[in-house]
Design an enzyme around this catalytic site. Structure first.
Site, PDB file in Angstrom:
ATOM      1  N   CYS A   1       0.866  -1.172   0.000  1.00 27.13           N
ATOM      2  CA  CYS A   1       0.000   0.000   0.000  1.00 27.13           C
ATOM      3  C   CYS A   1       0.910   1.232   0.000  1.00 27.13           C
ATOM      4  O   CYS A   1       2.101   1.122   0.242  1.00 27.13           O
ATOM      5  CB  CYS A   1      -0.863   0.020   1.239  1.00 27.13           C
ATOM      6  SG  CYS A   1      -1.684  -1.534   1.578  1.00 27.13           S
TER       7      CYS A   1
ATOM      8  N   ARG B   1       2.030   0.914  -6.222  1.00 28.45           N
ATOM      9  CA  ARG B   1       2.316   0.025  -5.094  1.00 28.45           C
ATOM     10  C   ARG B   1       1.099  -0.796  -4.706  1.00 28.45           C
ATOM     11  O   ARG B   1       1.214  -1.815  -4.040  1.00 28.45           O
ATOM     12  CB  ARG B   1       2.716   0.859  -3.884  1.00 28.45           C
ATOM     13  CG  ARG B   1       4.060   1.478  -4.025  1.00 28.45           C
ATOM     14  CD  ARG B   1       4.465   2.086  -2.719  1.00 28.45           C
ATOM     15  NE  ARG B   1       5.833   1.728  -2.463  1.00 28.45           N
ATOM     16  CZ  ARG B   1       6.247   1.103  -1.389  1.00 28.45           C
ATOM     17  NH1 ARG B   1       5.407   0.744  -0.462  1.00 28.45           N
ATOM     18  NH2 ARG B   1       7.514   0.807  -1.235  1.00 28.45           N
TER      19      ARG B   1
ATOM     20  N   TRP C   1      -3.732  -2.064  -1.093  1.00 24.19           N
ATOM     21  CA  TRP C   1      -3.643  -3.376  -1.740  1.00 24.19           C
ATOM     22  C   TRP C   1      -4.129  -4.336  -0.665  1.00 24.19           C
ATOM     23  O   TRP C   1      -3.417  -4.573   0.318  1.00 24.19           O
ATOM     24  CB  TRP C   1      -2.195  -3.636  -2.126  1.00 24.19           C
ATOM     25  CG  TRP C   1      -1.941  -4.798  -3.012  1.00 24.19           C
ATOM     26  CD1 TRP C   1      -2.005  -4.830  -4.381  1.00 24.19           C
ATOM     27  CD2 TRP C   1      -1.513  -6.113  -2.609  1.00 24.19           C
ATOM     28  NE1 TRP C   1      -1.661  -6.079  -4.839  1.00 24.19           N
ATOM     29  CE2 TRP C   1      -1.363  -6.877  -3.779  1.00 24.19           C
ATOM     30  CE3 TRP C   1      -1.265  -6.719  -1.379  1.00 24.19           C
ATOM     31  CZ2 TRP C   1      -0.959  -8.206  -3.754  1.00 24.19           C
ATOM     32  CZ3 TRP C   1      -0.872  -8.042  -1.356  1.00 24.19           C
ATOM     33  CH2 TRP C   1      -0.724  -8.777  -2.539  1.00 24.19           C
TER      34      TRP C   1
ATOM     35  N   ASN D   1       0.097   0.793   6.603  1.00 23.77           N
ATOM     36  CA  ASN D   1       0.610  -0.294   5.745  1.00 23.77           C
ATOM     37  C   ASN D   1       1.124  -1.388   6.667  1.00 23.77           C
ATOM     38  O   ASN D   1       1.723  -1.084   7.701  1.00 23.77           O
ATOM     39  CB  ASN D   1       1.816   0.174   4.915  1.00 23.77           C
ATOM     40  CG  ASN D   1       1.421   1.128   3.824  1.00 23.77           C
ATOM     41  OD1 ASN D   1       0.252   1.346   3.595  1.00 23.77           O
ATOM     42  ND2 ASN D   1       2.428   1.691   3.162  1.00 23.77           N
ATOM     43  N   GLY D   2       0.959  -2.640   6.286  1.00 19.58           N
ATOM     44  CA  GLY D   2       1.475  -3.736   7.108  1.00 19.58           C
ATOM     45  C   GLY D   2       0.333  -4.571   7.659  1.00 19.58           C
ATOM     46  O   GLY D   2      -0.810  -4.456   7.205  1.00 19.58           O
TER      47      GLY D   2
ATOM     48  N   GLU E   1      13.165 -15.828 -16.263  1.00 22.53           N
ATOM     49  CA  GLU E   1      12.722 -14.438 -16.272  1.00 22.53           C
ATOM     50  C   GLU E   1      11.739 -14.188 -17.422  1.00 22.53           C
ATOM     51  O   GLU E   1      10.752 -13.463 -17.255  1.00 22.53           O
ATOM     52  CB  GLU E   1      13.937 -13.503 -16.365  1.00 22.53           C
ATOM     53  CG  GLU E   1      13.641 -12.032 -16.457  1.00 22.53           C
ATOM     54  CD  GLU E   1      12.975 -11.416 -15.212  1.00 22.53           C
ATOM     55  OE1 GLU E   1      12.740 -12.136 -14.226  1.00 22.53           O
ATOM     56  OE2 GLU E   1      12.665 -10.221 -15.265  1.00 22.53           O
TER      57      GLU E   1
ATOM     58  N   LYS F   1       8.016 -12.810 -16.636  1.00 23.47           N
ATOM     59  CA  LYS F   1       7.519 -11.560 -17.224  1.00 23.47           C
ATOM     60  C   LYS F   1       6.219 -11.806 -17.967  1.00 23.47           C
ATOM     61  O   LYS F   1       5.262 -11.067 -17.837  1.00 23.47           O
ATOM     62  CB  LYS F   1       8.573 -11.053 -18.210  1.00 23.47           C
ATOM     63  CG  LYS F   1       9.129  -9.721 -18.174  1.00 23.47           C
ATOM     64  CD  LYS F   1       9.631  -8.980 -17.023  1.00 23.47           C
ATOM     65  CE  LYS F   1       9.413  -9.427 -15.643  1.00 23.47           C
ATOM     66  NZ  LYS F   1      10.379  -8.898 -14.686  1.00 23.47           N
TER      67      LYS F   1
ATOM     68  N   GLU G   1       3.265 -12.547 -15.530  1.00 23.54           N
ATOM     69  CA  GLU G   1       2.895 -11.382 -14.722  1.00 23.54           C
ATOM     70  C   GLU G   1       2.062 -10.375 -15.500  1.00 23.54           C
ATOM     71  O   GLU G   1       1.094  -9.835 -14.983  1.00 23.54           O
ATOM     72  CB  GLU G   1       4.156 -10.623 -14.296  1.00 23.54           C
ATOM     73  CG  GLU G   1       4.880 -11.193 -13.123  1.00 23.54           C
ATOM     74  CD  GLU G   1       6.104 -10.348 -12.793  1.00 23.54           C
ATOM     75  OE1 GLU G   1       6.233  -9.980 -11.629  1.00 23.54           O
ATOM     76  OE2 GLU G   1       6.912 -10.042 -13.698  1.00 23.54           O
TER      77      GLU G   1
ATOM     78  N   HIS H   1      12.648 -35.210 -18.807  1.00 22.32           N
ATOM     79  CA  HIS H   1      12.354 -35.874 -17.531  1.00 22.32           C
ATOM     80  C   HIS H   1      10.938 -35.563 -17.051  1.00 22.32           C
ATOM     81  O   HIS H   1      10.631 -35.754 -15.885  1.00 22.32           O
ATOM     82  CB  HIS H   1      13.380 -35.460 -16.474  1.00 22.32           C
ATOM     83  CG  HIS H   1      14.769 -35.875 -16.835  1.00 22.32           C
ATOM     84  ND1 HIS H   1      15.165 -37.192 -16.873  1.00 22.32           N
ATOM     85  CD2 HIS H   1      15.845 -35.147 -17.230  1.00 22.32           C
ATOM     86  CE1 HIS H   1      16.430 -37.258 -17.248  1.00 22.32           C
ATOM     87  NE2 HIS H   1      16.869 -36.026 -17.482  1.00 22.32           N
TER      88      HIS H   1
ATOM     89  N   LYS I   1       3.959  -3.469  -6.616  1.00 22.54           N
ATOM     90  CA  LYS I   1       5.393  -3.223  -6.590  1.00 22.54           C
ATOM     91  C   LYS I   1       5.828  -3.218  -5.135  1.00 22.54           C
ATOM     92  O   LYS I   1       5.146  -2.604  -4.308  1.00 22.54           O
ATOM     93  CB  LYS I   1       5.647  -1.849  -7.215  1.00 22.54           C
ATOM     94  CG  LYS I   1       7.099  -1.525  -7.434  1.00 22.54           C
ATOM     95  CD  LYS I   1       7.499  -1.924  -8.808  1.00 22.54           C
ATOM     96  CE  LYS I   1       8.933  -1.695  -9.126  1.00 22.54           C
ATOM     97  NZ  LYS I   1       9.414  -2.686 -10.094  1.00 22.54           N
TER      98      LYS I   1
END
Ligand code: F6R
Length: 609
Positions: free
Chosen positions: A2, A27, A77, A103-104, A484, A488, A491, A507, A604
């Site tokens: 947040c 964020r 968030w 936040n938290g 990566e 990407k 996401e 395998h 983020k």
């Protein structure tokens, strides 16, 4: 996750808070709210959705609140309680005197709620945060900072907190435990935020609070103290980010802008760090002399998501150039498994934001057990940078896009500098050092040439837009590139994408290959080229279409798509091979109509556990 913004000063607070919220929206973005204190006490405005949804409910009140010069704001968030108007912050106590943004996570929120309910408190939301407003209001009258301190002594959990009191409209109080809070020092005004990004338009002088610290802010200054009440002394840092770096400019998306910024960003990572005399790198921030570096027997790299993957590229570089065993592990896993900390192991914490909770906790675990840790971090003065106390700043510039691009590339480049440094202290020959210094210097120009190939990459992306699954494979140093590339893609486009070491395909994952499932094969022209060609044959034998990311030159096999990148020193190839996969993910996301800068469920900087 947040975002918090606070202001106390001589200017109208509303536009400053709204601008700060827009800066922080990356964020977290499921709801937003503002509280202002004026002649009529505290007024709050909150709305689920984006900051622009909050703005839509402000006009009616604007005339009334435009003179308020103290306020707090939040972009959320959701963790406790669904995204909704009532769960959005700020939260008030029952008399509307205290307003908080948080936040938290408050771990003992259930117990505190039960206790407050016995005193007749009725809760207006399902959040853990609301208890803080009621608790602070319940403390004996006096200075707001003392009430906040007393309330926080009853709280367990993580918080970045800003508090306002209708009876003290000239004061803001902020506190930090596990979730960042930065103060901004202005002329007859003070700012507070969870992220420097919300401050740089107003001031370059910032102060980072430490865990267990509070600050009382007034227009004419600030005082910091500990949770126990003792005063603390802080030294302001100067932030060098230009405010324009936080704007999209002519770009449609921050992700695309930041992909384009990579040549300049990598140049910044390298600036002043290449030593042509001894064919090595200069890394002043390491604060470990050559003798100490010679004693290192192992390197352990810790980070999350793309930072961990950059660390995997780093581990290959360190093993190859310095011949020190090196391994990267997700910081989130490491901290929970009671890790063995070795005195001759160098631990490296990697983070763009410098605020990722799991990475910070891993650093604390290493230091608590007496290990030596250094940081490879982008944000100067961030929690992880301060907890490590030494390391390499990446200097990628501010990264706003939720998905990491330029910070990942610059972090991998910083690892190359470190590996070169460690190698040249050991057995890496001067001619080898010279080869690598030249290859590093060529990177910015080579990245620019990859970016110029965007139309061809965008055309390949169209073929991915209609499929349900995609695979990425690479061998040895090509494997992190595959990891990566898949991360990407999932996401930002939500296409199911998985990465495997190419050698692992037979395998198990080969069972998934079929005509409708494209595989991206990372195919550098290196010692493993022939092995990777065999992998392509295996995929073709199951009718799987293959797209290769490779170097210029003839290919003995026909493939469905081909992206060429310039050849570097083989050790640095992953840095370049990764770049077109960023563009691939971006264009698949565009083709699928995704909200590129606000991918669903992601934020983020993950500052909670
Ligand atoms: C991927 C991404 C995340 C971050 C991860 C760590 O595109 O952005 O996986 O890399 O959350 O973040 P930092 O580097 O800030 O610690």
């Amino acid at each position: 996750m947040c975002g918090i913004v606070g202001y106390v000063g001589h200017r109208p607070a509303l536009p400053i808070l709204l601008e700060g919220l827009h800066r922080l929206e990356y964020r977290g973005y499921d709801s937003a709210g503002i509280a202002l204190v004026g002649s009529r006490g505290i007024e709050t405005f909150k709305r689920s959705g984006r900051v622009r949804d909050l703005e839509s409910i402000l006009p009616a009140a604007r005339a009334r609140i435009r003179r308020a010069t103290t306020g707090i704001a939040h972009t959320r968030w959701a963790t406790h309680g669904a995204p909704s108007d009532r769960n959005a912050h700020p939260h008030l106590d029952r008399h509307g005197r205290i307003a908080i943004v948080h936040n938290g996570i408050i771990e003992n929120a259930a117990a505190l709620r039960a206790r407050l309910a016995l005193d007749g408190v009725e809760f207006a939301s399902e959040t853990d945060s609301e208890v803080l407003a009621h608790l602070i209001a319940a403390m004996p009258a006096g200075r707001l900072v003392d009430a906040v301190r007393a309330a926080l002594q009853l709280v367990t959990g993580a918080y970045g907190l800003a508090v306002m009191d209708a009876e003290r409209p000239d004061t803001l109080v902020v506190a930090r435990n596990g979730s960042p809070v930065v103060l901004g020092i202005g002329e007859r005004e003070m700012f507070a935020a969870s992220d420097t990004a919300a401050l740089v338009r107003h001031t370059s002088q910032v102060v980072h609070l430490d865990d267990g610290e509070l600050a009382e802010l007034r227009a004419d200054g600030y005082e910091t103290s500990t949770l126990e009440g003792g005063p603390t002394v802080k030294t302001p840092l100067t932030v060098t980010w230009a405010a324009e770096a936080l704007d999209k400019g002519s770009y449609g998306h921050f992700m695309r802008k930041e992909i384009d910024e990579q040549p300049d960003a990598v140049r910044r990572t390298l600036t002043g760090r290449l030593d042509h005399r001894f064919h090595t790198s200069r890394l002043g921030g390491l604060e470990l002399d050559p003798r100490a570096l010679l004693e290192i027997r192992r390197v352990k790299i810790l980070g999350c998501g793309s930072a961990w993957i950059a660390g995997t590229i780093g581990a290959h570089l360190i093993e190859q150039l310095a011949r020190i065993p090196a391994h990267a592990e997700p910081a989130s896993e490491f901290r929970y498994r009671n890790p063995v900390i070795e005195p001759d192991c160098l631990y490296i914490a990697v983070s763009q934001s410098g605020e990722t909770f799991d990475t910070l906790a891993a650093v604390q675990e290493v230091t608590r057990k007496g290990g030596q840790v250094l940081g490879i971090v982008n944000v100067v003065g961030s929690s992880i940078a301060r907890a490590c106390g030494r390391g390499i700043y990446v200097h990628a510039g501010p990264e706003v896009s939720v998905v990491s691009t330029k910070a990942m590339t610059c972090t991998a480049t910083a690892f190359a500098l470190l590996a070169l440094h460690l190698g040249r202290i050991r057995d890496l020959a001067p001619t080898e050092g010279q080869r690598l210094v030249a290859a590093l210097e060529a990177l910015p120009g080579q990245i620019a040439s990859i970016l110029a190939d965007e139309p061809a990459i965008a055309a390949i992306a169209q073929t991915f837009a209609g499929v349900s699954n995609a695979y990425f494979v690479g061998r040895a140093r090509g494997y992190p590139v595959a990891l990566e590339g898949a991360l990407k893609l999932k996401e930002v486009s939500y296409l199911h994408a998985e990465a495997y070491p190419a050698s692992e395909l037979k395998h198990g994952p080969l069972a998934l290959i079929e005509a409708a499932t494209p595989t991206v094969v990372v195919l550098p022209r290196d010692a493993l080229f022939a092995k990777n060609l065999s992998t392509i044959e295996e995929i073709h034998a199951r009718q799987g279409p293959v797209v290769v990311v490779t170097h210029p030159g003839p290919l003995p096999i026909a493939v469905a798509g081909r992206i060429d990148v310039p050849q570097s020193a083989p050790e640095l190839d992953p840095i370049l091979l990764n770049v077109p996969l960023q563009l691939l993910a971006y264009h698949v996301a565009l083709a699928k109509g995704r909200d590129v800068d606000r991918p669903r469920n992601l934020a983020k900087s993950v500052t909670v556990e």
